[in-house]
Design an enzyme around this catalytic site. Sequence first.
Site, mmCIF file in Angstrom:
data_model
loop_
_atom_site.group_PDB
_atom_site.id
_atom_site.type_symbol
_atom_site.label_atom_id
_atom_site.label_comp_id
_atom_site.label_asym_id
_atom_site.label_seq_id
_atom_site.Cartn_x
_atom_site.Cartn_y
_atom_site.Cartn_z
ATOM 1 N N HIS A 110 0.834 -1.208 0.000
ATOM 2 C CA HIS A 110 0.000 0.000 0.000
ATOM 3 C C HIS A 110 0.870 1.261 0.000
ATOM 4 O O HIS A 110 0.665 2.177 -0.795
ATOM 5 C CB HIS A 110 -0.943 0.009 1.205
ATOM 6 C CG HIS A 110 -1.621 1.331 1.396
ATOM 7 N ND1 HIS A 110 -2.695 1.731 0.631
ATOM 8 C CD2 HIS A 110 -1.333 2.377 2.212
ATOM 9 C CE1 HIS A 110 -3.044 2.963 0.979
ATOM 10 N NE2 HIS A 110 -2.235 3.380 1.939
ATOM 11 N N HIS B 209 1.521 4.907 -2.582
ATOM 12 C CA HIS B 209 1.794 6.319 -2.269
ATOM 13 C C HIS B 209 3.057 6.876 -2.912
ATOM 14 O O HIS B 209 3.093 8.048 -3.273
ATOM 15 C CB HIS B 209 1.944 6.511 -0.750
ATOM 16 C CG HIS B 209 0.661 6.503 0.014
ATOM 17 N ND1 HIS B 209 -0.233 7.552 -0.024
ATOM 18 C CD2 HIS B 209 0.126 5.594 0.868
ATOM 19 C CE1 HIS B 209 -1.267 7.281 0.769
ATOM 20 N NE2 HIS B 209 -1.077 6.087 1.321
ATOM 21 N N GLU C 126 -5.762 9.278 -0.225
ATOM 22 C CA GLU C 126 -6.128 7.859 -0.211
ATOM 23 C C GLU C 126 -7.142 7.483 -1.298
ATOM 24 O O GLU C 126 -7.017 6.434 -1.920
ATOM 25 C CB GLU C 126 -6.690 7.449 1.159
ATOM 26 C CG GLU C 126 -5.693 7.519 2.312
ATOM 27 C CD GLU C 126 -4.536 6.512 2.226
ATOM 28 O OE1 GLU C 126 -4.507 5.673 1.294
ATOM 29 O OE2 GLU C 126 -3.645 6.591 3.086
ATOM 30 N N SER D 47 -3.917 0.623 -4.675
ATOM 31 C CA SER D 47 -3.415 -0.630 -4.113
ATOM 32 C C SER D 47 -4.528 -1.660 -3.941
ATOM 33 O O SER D 47 -4.312 -2.692 -3.314
ATOM 34 C CB SER D 47 -2.681 -0.369 -2.789
ATOM 35 O OG SER D 47 -3.494 0.341 -1.882
HETATM 36 N N1 HBI Z 1 0.848 6.133 10.290
HETATM 37 N N2 HBI Z 1 2.170 4.651 9.151
HETATM 38 C C1 HBI Z 1 1.146 5.520 9.147
HETATM 39 N N3 HBI Z 1 0.457 5.758 8.015
HETATM 40 C C2 HBI Z 1 -0.573 6.635 7.987
HETATM 41 O O1 HBI Z 1 -1.188 6.842 6.926
HETATM 42 C C3 HBI Z 1 -0.928 7.304 9.167
HETATM 43 C C4 HBI Z 1 -0.174 7.027 10.321
HETATM 44 N N4 HBI Z 1 -0.477 7.638 11.473
HETATM 45 C C5 HBI Z 1 -1.513 8.624 11.557
HETATM 46 C C6 HBI Z 1 -2.249 8.843 10.312
HETATM 47 N N5 HBI Z 1 -1.959 8.210 9.221
HETATM 48 C C7 HBI Z 1 -3.387 9.836 10.327
HETATM 49 O O2 HBI Z 1 -3.240 10.654 11.429
HETATM 50 C C8 HBI Z 1 -3.496 10.762 9.130
HETATM 51 O O3 HBI Z 1 -3.953 10.075 8.019
HETATM 52 C C9 HBI Z 1 -4.418 11.904 9.388
HETATM 53 FE FE FE Z 2 -2.229 5.228 2.846
#
Ligand code: HBI
Ligand code: FE
Length: 288
Positions: free
Chosen positions: A131, A136, A177, A196
């Site tokens: 993903h 991304h 997303e 994804s």
């Molecule tokens: N951590 N690894 C990871 N990936 C994310 O997309 C992610 C995160 N921590 C917090 C978070 N997203 C959200 O707070 C945000 O999408 C707003």
């Molecule tokens: Fe993501």
Amino acid sequence: MAEASQSHNRYAEAGLKTGWTIPQEWRSYTREEHDRWSRLVARQEKLLPGRACDAFLEAKETLKLPSHSIPDFEMLSDRLSRLTGWRIAPVAGLIPDDVFFDCLANRRFPAGAFIRSERELDYLSEPDVFHDVFGHVPLLADPVYARFLEAYGKGGQRAMQRGQLHNLARLYWYTVEFGLIRSRDGLRIFGAGILSSPGETIFSLTDTSPNRIAFDLIRIMRTKYVISDYQQSYFVIESFEQLLDQCYQDFGALYDRLQAARDVEPYEILSDDRVITTGDMRYFQSRH
Ligand code: HBI
Ligand code: FE
């Protein structure tokens, strides 16, 4: 994305002990894991021409994203950083919001280093390497998108201080997303959650169920979302320039307006929406 993953995750403890960025340890991936990556990539690459936006397809080539093995984050970061300064930071799974925003604000993209299990090939709730890196990373090679995501990270601190992270998170959800983008030849995908997912790649563009609505910043920030199913509404941007332009501003005044506005349900259409397709919601009704 809050549910615990049941897949074996060899990084889970390292993440807790040493901070949030962990060594990827590329050599520790098994043949089965590289093979799983290959199959996931092959499945998406069959579907994405004519469906993913050109910027994504081109960047995937420019970055030489490997098809047959899980990418080495250092090597990929070296190519990516020459283009836009972004690097990939291996993490064990979800990281705290403030750490996540701090990474983005500094052009570090946190990417899960583990790969989903065989049982979770079609869906898992935690972001894994497929993903995060397949979905991304390619767009981070686009200079305008690169600036947008950095600006998003910088906006995170402010949203947290104001207690309006839920509003900002909806922007991420419906663009980064699950965003669609208009092209000369029709709608294309740029959201990593779609790119994804084989099922949602088709569903988001062609199913009669969901609404497709033109991007409107404040409207999106009012719109609730459901995490574990296809989207009931997709939002369509005109260009990454539009996205950057709209988001490269102090959100203070927007947040004030949002406090006075009610939330919008994921399936709702509002009278001043610029609707591209009105969904018949058949898919969602059959799920009740
Ligand atoms: N951590 N690894 C990871 N990936 C994310 O997309 C992610 C995160 N921590 C917090 C978070 N997203 C959200 O707070 C945000 O999408 C707003
Ligand atoms: Fe993501």
